[in-house]
Design an enzyme around this catalytic site. Sequence first.
Site, PDB file in Angstrom:
ATOM      1  N   ASP A   1       0.813  -1.227   0.000  1.00  0.00           N
ATOM      2  CA  ASP A   1       0.000   0.000   0.000  1.00  0.00           C
ATOM      3  C   ASP A   1       0.839   1.267   0.000  1.00  0.00           C
ATOM      4  O   ASP A   1       0.446   2.296   0.560  1.00  0.00           O
ATOM      5  CB  ASP A   1      -0.962   0.014   1.217  1.00  0.00           C
ATOM      6  CG  ASP A   1      -1.899  -1.183   1.200  1.00  0.00           C
ATOM      7  OD1 ASP A   1      -2.243  -1.641   0.099  1.00  0.00           O
ATOM      8  OD2 ASP A   1      -2.269  -1.649   2.295  1.00  0.00           O
TER       9      ASP A   1
ATOM     10  N   LYS B   1       1.768   2.219  -4.994  1.00  0.00           N
ATOM     11  CA  LYS B   1       2.325   1.665  -6.238  1.00  0.00           C
ATOM     12  C   LYS B   1       1.409   1.944  -7.425  1.00  0.00           C
ATOM     13  O   LYS B   1       1.874   2.297  -8.510  1.00  0.00           O
ATOM     14  CB  LYS B   1       2.531   0.139  -6.092  1.00  0.00           C
ATOM     15  CG  LYS B   1       3.514  -0.250  -5.003  1.00  0.00           C
ATOM     16  CD  LYS B   1       3.625  -1.752  -4.853  1.00  0.00           C
ATOM     17  CE  LYS B   1       2.378  -2.403  -4.354  1.00  0.00           C
ATOM     18  NZ  LYS B   1       2.003  -2.065  -2.968  1.00  0.00           N
TER      19      LYS B   1
ATOM     20  N   GLY C   1      -4.588  -4.336  -3.805  1.00  0.00           N
ATOM     21  CA  GLY C   1      -5.578  -3.299  -4.098  1.00  0.00           C
ATOM     22  C   GLY C   1      -4.795  -2.055  -4.455  1.00  0.00           C
ATOM     23  O   GLY C   1      -4.187  -1.441  -3.590  1.00  0.00           O
ATOM     24  N   HIS C   2      -4.746  -1.714  -5.743  1.00  0.00           N
ATOM     25  CA  HIS C   2      -3.938  -0.582  -6.211  1.00  0.00           C
ATOM     26  C   HIS C   2      -4.870   0.546  -6.649  1.00  0.00           C
ATOM     27  O   HIS C   2      -5.662   0.380  -7.576  1.00  0.00           O
ATOM     28  CB  HIS C   2      -3.035  -1.019  -7.364  1.00  0.00           C
ATOM     29  CG  HIS C   2      -2.032  -2.057  -6.947  1.00  0.00           C
ATOM     30  ND1 HIS C   2      -1.144  -2.647  -7.816  1.00  0.00           N
ATOM     31  CD2 HIS C   2      -1.765  -2.612  -5.742  1.00  0.00           C
ATOM     32  CE1 HIS C   2      -0.383  -3.502  -7.156  1.00  0.00           C
ATOM     33  NE2 HIS C   2      -0.747  -3.510  -5.893  1.00  0.00           N
TER      34      HIS C   2
ATOM     35  N   GLN D   1       1.934  -6.054  -3.231  1.00  0.00           N
ATOM     36  CA  GLN D   1       2.384  -6.141  -1.838  1.00  0.00           C
ATOM     37  C   GLN D   1       3.680  -5.330  -1.659  1.00  0.00           C
ATOM     38  O   GLN D   1       3.902  -4.395  -2.399  1.00  0.00           O
ATOM     39  CB  GLN D   1       2.566  -7.605  -1.394  1.00  0.00           C
ATOM     40  CG  GLN D   1       1.242  -8.369  -1.269  1.00  0.00           C
ATOM     41  CD  GLN D   1       0.689  -8.853  -2.594  1.00  0.00           C
ATOM     42  OE1 GLN D   1       1.392  -9.455  -3.388  1.00  0.00           O
ATOM     43  NE2 GLN D   1      -0.573  -8.596  -2.841  1.00  0.00           N
TER      44      GLN D   1
HETATM   45  P1  GDP Z   1      -0.817   0.362  -3.510  1.00  0.00           P
HETATM   46  O1  GDP Z   1      -1.424  -0.918  -3.045  1.00  0.00           O
HETATM   47  O2  GDP Z   1       0.642   0.430  -3.258  1.00  0.00           O
HETATM   48  O3  GDP Z   1      -1.164   0.698  -4.929  1.00  0.00           O
HETATM   49  O4  GDP Z   1      -1.466   1.517  -2.597  1.00  0.00           O
HETATM   50  P2  GDP Z   1      -3.029   1.647  -2.198  1.00  0.00           P
HETATM   51  O5  GDP Z   1      -3.781   2.117  -3.367  1.00  0.00           O
HETATM   52  O6  GDP Z   1      -3.501   0.426  -1.505  1.00  0.00           O
HETATM   53  O7  GDP Z   1      -2.934   2.769  -1.067  1.00  0.00           O
HETATM   54  C1  GDP Z   1      -2.372   4.006  -1.322  1.00  0.00           C
HETATM   55  C2  GDP Z   1      -3.412   5.069  -0.977  1.00  0.00           C
HETATM   56  O8  GDP Z   1      -2.782   6.321  -0.948  1.00  0.00           O
HETATM   57  C3  GDP Z   1      -4.520   5.196  -2.011  1.00  0.00           C
HETATM   58  O9  GDP Z   1      -5.692   5.599  -1.370  1.00  0.00           O
HETATM   59  C4  GDP Z   1      -4.007   6.312  -2.940  1.00  0.00           C
HETATM   60  O10 GDP Z   1      -5.043   6.988  -3.620  1.00  0.00           O
HETATM   61  C5  GDP Z   1      -3.358   7.191  -1.933  1.00  0.00           C
HETATM   62  N1  GDP Z   1      -2.234   8.003  -2.397  1.00  0.00           N
HETATM   63  C6  GDP Z   1      -1.175   7.660  -3.164  1.00  0.00           C
HETATM   64  N2  GDP Z   1      -0.270   8.654  -3.194  1.00  0.00           N
HETATM   65  C7  GDP Z   1      -0.788   9.646  -2.426  1.00  0.00           C
HETATM   66  C8  GDP Z   1      -0.310  10.930  -2.012  1.00  0.00           C
HETATM   67  O11 GDP Z   1       0.782  11.351  -2.355  1.00  0.00           O
HETATM   68  N3  GDP Z   1      -1.123  11.655  -1.196  1.00  0.00           N
HETATM   69  C9  GDP Z   1      -2.356  11.227  -0.797  1.00  0.00           C
HETATM   70  N4  GDP Z   1      -3.085  12.014  -0.025  1.00  0.00           N
HETATM   71  N5  GDP Z   1      -2.810  10.012  -1.139  1.00  0.00           N
HETATM   72  C10 GDP Z   1      -2.034   9.250  -1.933  1.00  0.00           C
HETATM   73  P1  IMO Z   2      -0.926  -4.188  -2.256  1.00  0.00           P
HETATM   74  O1  IMO Z   2      -0.479  -4.767  -3.570  1.00  0.00           O
HETATM   75  C1  IMO Z   2      -0.895  -4.541   2.068  1.00  0.00           C
HETATM   76  C2  IMO Z   2      -1.004  -8.582   3.714  1.00  0.00           C
HETATM   77  C3  IMO Z   2      -2.235  -9.022   4.486  1.00  0.00           C
HETATM   78  C4  IMO Z   2      -1.603  -9.952   5.499  1.00  0.00           C
HETATM   79  C5  IMO Z   2      -0.527 -10.642   4.660  1.00  0.00           C
HETATM   80  C6  IMO Z   2      -0.926 -11.993   4.090  1.00  0.00           C
HETATM   81  O2  IMO Z   2      -2.221  -3.467  -2.321  1.00  0.00           O
HETATM   82  O3  IMO Z   2       0.172  -3.401  -1.635  1.00  0.00           O
HETATM   83  P2  IMO Z   2      -2.505 -12.697   2.077  1.00  0.00           P
HETATM   84  O4  IMO Z   2      -3.972 -12.436   1.851  1.00  0.00           O
HETATM   85  O5  IMO Z   2      -1.627 -12.176   0.995  1.00  0.00           O
HETATM   86  O6  IMO Z   2      -2.223 -14.125   2.410  1.00  0.00           O
HETATM   87  O7  IMO Z   2      -2.165 -11.854   3.425  1.00  0.00           O
HETATM   88  O8  IMO Z   2      -0.214  -9.764   3.604  1.00  0.00           O
HETATM   89  N1  IMO Z   2      -1.265  -8.097   2.342  1.00  0.00           N
HETATM   90  C7  IMO Z   2      -1.171  -6.806   1.990  1.00  0.00           C
HETATM   91  N2  IMO Z   2      -0.950  -5.710   2.737  1.00  0.00           N
HETATM   92  N3  IMO Z   2      -1.030  -4.449   0.726  1.00  0.00           N
HETATM   93  C8  IMO Z   2      -1.231  -5.544  -0.033  1.00  0.00           C
HETATM   94  O9  IMO Z   2      -1.231  -5.494  -1.377  1.00  0.00           O
HETATM   95  C9  IMO Z   2      -1.357  -6.789   0.593  1.00  0.00           C
HETATM   96  N4  IMO Z   2      -1.572  -8.060   0.161  1.00  0.00           N
HETATM   97  C10 IMO Z   2      -1.495  -8.832   1.236  1.00  0.00           C
HETATM   98  O10 IMO Z   2      -2.875  -7.931   5.103  1.00  0.00           O
HETATM   99  O11 IMO Z   2      -0.962  -9.207   6.488  1.00  0.00           O
HETATM  100 MG    MG Z   3      -2.936  -1.595  -1.782  1.00  0.00          MG
END
Ligand code: GDP
Ligand code: IMO
Ligand code: MG
Length: 422
Positions: free
Chosen positions: A13, A16, A40-41, A223
Amino acid sequence: MANTILVGAQWGDEGKGKIIDFLTEDADIVVRSQGGNNAGHTVVLGETKYVLHLIPSGILRREKICVIGNGVVIDPVALVQELDGLAEKGMAVSDNLLISDCAHLVFPYHRLLDEQREILKGKNKIGTTKRGIGPAYGDKAARVGLRICDLMQPEVFAEKLALRVEENNQVLQALGAEPVHFEEIREAYLTAAERLRPFVANTVVYLHNAIQAGKNILFEGAQGTFLDLDHGTYPYVTSSNTTAGGACTGSGVPPHRMDRVFGVMKAYMTRVGEGPFPSESAEVSDLLHGMGREYGATTGRARRCGWFDAVATRYATMINGIDELAVTNLDGLDTVEILHICCGYLYQGKILPVPPTDVFQLEKCEPVYESMPGWKTSTENAQSFAELPAEAQNYLNRIAELTEARLSIVSVGPSRAQTFVL
Ligand code: GDP
Ligand code: IMO
Ligand code: MG
């Protein structure tokens, strides 16, 4: 831009999806090579928020090709739902997606086993996303998994599935769970198969030919480094190789065709799920949750938050060979008076330069902080490094210096426009 691997340098998270969307402008092809719909991206385009789970985040730029590589584990029903969700938002997918015929499948019994194992673990649970990821990769390693190529052959698929359902129902019943129904799964999966058939290909050959033709490929990690099956905080990890090497095995592109590695990290740390987190801080969690931020994109769970951990990110640079850094969510720290950066772990009276590999030791590590003054002003509208307050520049320079990689992208908000290159 050459062939770029992008990895998360923390616990997932990191933002990415947003950075992939930004970098996709200069890429021809975007490839996912590991993980499944545990990812979840998030990408925000104008008023619309897209959350991608299995489909690469590059799909939002219509002229680019996206590839789901052999290393990904696919729930075909969830993938069809994701395609439908994109179409509803006006992003119909047609000839811009390829799915590897070697990717393994996730089944309902994987999800149930994931759930049951978590229940059995009790207070030691991992806090998985319950998407069946661990059991699916377990079947792959045990050589009893079914793949997309099986799904494309209805009779072969039914024969193999029947055996797997029989075995898994015995395990599920022994655990006190309800059995699954062969016929229901067969029907649902074969229906999904017909939707997915046009996308299925030998993606290894496709990528090889693309490289020969001089195309630029971006590998979208899922991840993060400390969730890596080998290098993360085992057993509090996911079941795939989330580090740079995973991009090679999960796509079939050899290491010497990779040109650079990008590490994405937040300006602070988050972790969702259980496991050690040395710089975890109630102050940082309260701050971000109070702003309505840091709730999981896949499960909606509140993410645990903490101060930037340079011991961890420096290790991430080493394992992944990170050349360049993208720092996201700088704006999350806009109101902080004094910032803390974890520069060492204190364990049994000694400062450790790298994280211990054993989680019991890691749990006992005390973070050693250095502090810096905050900037206490909004950074959301900054368009360049020069427009950032001096304290924010100093903070970014310091975390990059400690991480031992070059700062190259900064993100100050969720949208494309809130991103700048150094
Ligand atoms: P990922 O799994 O690495 O793609 O990240 P996620 O989407 O799960 O979580 C990142 C969160 O941060 C999302 O809600 C994005 O919309 C948000 N986000 C990314 N970059 C920024 C930033 O620079 N500022 C803010 N406020 N939100 C951001
Ligand atoms: P993105 O790509 C954050 C975490 C779960 C748990 C562990 C194992 O959005 O960054 P799993 O379901 O993979 O067996 O869970 O890994 N986890 C993540 N945490 N971002 C993710 O993906 C994750 N995918 C799995 O919360 O701790
Ligand atoms: Mg994510």
